[in-house]
Design a protein around this motif. Structure first.
Motif, short mmCIF file in Angstrom:
data_model
loop_
_atom_site.label_atom_id
_atom_site.label_comp_id
_atom_site.label_asym_id
_atom_site.label_seq_id
_atom_site.Cartn_x
_atom_site.Cartn_y
_atom_site.Cartn_z
N MET A 156 1.58 -21.93 50.62
CA MET A 156 1.70 -23.19 50.94
C MET A 156 0.86 -23.85 51.86
N ARG A 157 0.59 -25.14 51.66
CA ARG A 157 -0.52 -25.64 52.67
C ARG A 157 0.34 -26.25 53.73
N LEU A 158 1.53 -26.08 54.03
CA LEU A 158 2.00 -26.74 55.31
C LEU A 158 1.30 -26.58 56.54
N LYS A 159 1.16 -25.43 56.98
CA LYS A 159 0.28 -25.12 58.36
C LYS A 159 -1.08 -26.23 58.39
N GLU A 160 -1.63 -26.07 57.32
CA GLU A 160 -2.76 -26.54 57.33
C GLU A 160 -2.55 -28.28 57.32
N LEU A 161 -1.65 -28.83 56.61
CA LEU A 161 -1.21 -29.98 56.89
C LEU A 161 -0.82 -30.60 58.04
N ARG A 162 -0.12 -29.80 58.66
CA ARG A 162 0.44 -29.82 59.94
C ARG A 162 -0.59 -30.14 61.20
N LYS A 163 -1.41 -28.95 60.95
CA LYS A 163 -2.49 -28.96 62.12
C LYS A 163 -3.64 -30.17 61.77
N ILE A 173 11.67 -31.29 64.28
CA ILE A 173 12.71 -32.70 64.67
C ILE A 173 12.52 -33.76 63.56
N ASP A 174 11.40 -33.94 63.20
CA ASP A 174 11.26 -35.11 62.17
C ASP A 174 11.81 -34.73 60.76
N LEU A 175 12.03 -33.55 60.76
CA LEU A 175 12.81 -33.19 59.40
C LEU A 175 14.15 -32.63 59.51
N ASN A 176 14.47 -32.55 60.64
CA ASN A 176 15.93 -32.15 61.17
C ASN A 176 16.13 -30.59 60.69
N MET A 177 15.22 -29.86 61.15
CA MET A 177 14.98 -28.39 60.82
C MET A 177 14.93 -27.77 62.13
N SER A 178 15.06 -26.41 62.22
CA SER A 178 14.65 -25.66 63.24
C SER A 178 13.14 -25.22 63.50
N GLN A 179 12.35 -25.00 64.45
CA GLN A 179 11.19 -24.90 64.68
C GLN A 179 10.86 -23.38 64.03
N ASN A 180 12.00 -22.46 64.20
CA ASN A 180 11.95 -21.05 63.46
C ASN A 180 11.91 -21.30 62.19
N ALA A 210 10.62 -22.21 50.85
CA ALA A 210 11.35 -23.43 50.96
C ALA A 210 12.04 -23.56 49.48
N ASP A 211 13.37 -24.16 49.63
CA ASP A 211 14.05 -24.82 48.44
C ASP A 211 13.25 -25.96 47.77
N TYR A 212 13.94 -26.37 46.68
CA TYR A 212 13.16 -27.74 46.08
C TYR A 212 13.35 -28.94 47.19
N LYS A 213 14.55 -29.10 47.76
CA LYS A 213 14.91 -30.16 48.65
C LYS A 213 14.00 -30.19 49.85
N THR A 214 13.78 -28.96 50.37
CA THR A 214 12.87 -28.83 51.77
C THR A 214 11.34 -29.23 50.88
N LEU A 215 10.84 -28.67 49.86
CA LEU A 215 9.47 -28.79 49.37
C LEU A 215 9.33 -30.41 49.44
N ILE A 216 10.34 -31.10 48.70
CA ILE A 216 9.96 -32.36 48.68
C ILE A 216 10.30 -33.16 49.89
N PHE A 263 4.23 -35.59 54.30
CA PHE A 263 2.82 -35.74 54.31
C PHE A 263 2.17 -36.73 53.34
N ASN A 264 2.95 -37.24 52.49
CA ASN A 264 2.51 -38.07 51.56
C ASN A 264 1.41 -37.24 50.68
N VAL A 265 1.99 -36.27 50.21
CA VAL A 265 1.02 -35.38 49.31
C VAL A 265 1.95 -35.09 47.88
N SER A 266 1.28 -34.57 47.04
CA SER A 266 2.02 -34.31 45.82
C SER A 266 2.56 -32.72 46.04
#
Length: 68
Positions: A1-8, A19-26, A38-44, A50-53
């Motif tokens: 998953m590209r999460l880290k890349e998008l975040r950085k 904080i923005d997504l109401n999750m823990s940093q962990n 991640a489950d479907y809800k989290t992936l969405i 990040f406004n990506v597909s």
């Protein structure tokens, strides 16, 4: 998953994203390292944030645009 890349790329810390997504940093850390999937809800939520597909987020395409 590209999460880290998008975040950085957007200069967002794990804490800010959590904080923005109401999750823990962990949880963010575990998603980024692949220790947890991640489950479907989290992936969405990530894709919307990040406004990506979902395909881009999941590395199924190199095109970040969402097809409508």
């Amino acid at each position: 998953m590209r999460l880290k890349e998008l975040r950085k790329k957007r200069h967002i810390s794990q804490v800010r994203l959590a904080i923005d997504l109401n999750m823990s940093q962990n949880s963010i850390s575990r998603y980024e390292t692949g220790a947890h999937e991640a489950d479907y809800k989290t992936l969405i939520a990530f894709a919307d944030y990040f406004n990506v597909s979902l395909d881009y987020l999941l590395e199924r395409t190199d095109n970040p645009k969402m097809n409508k």
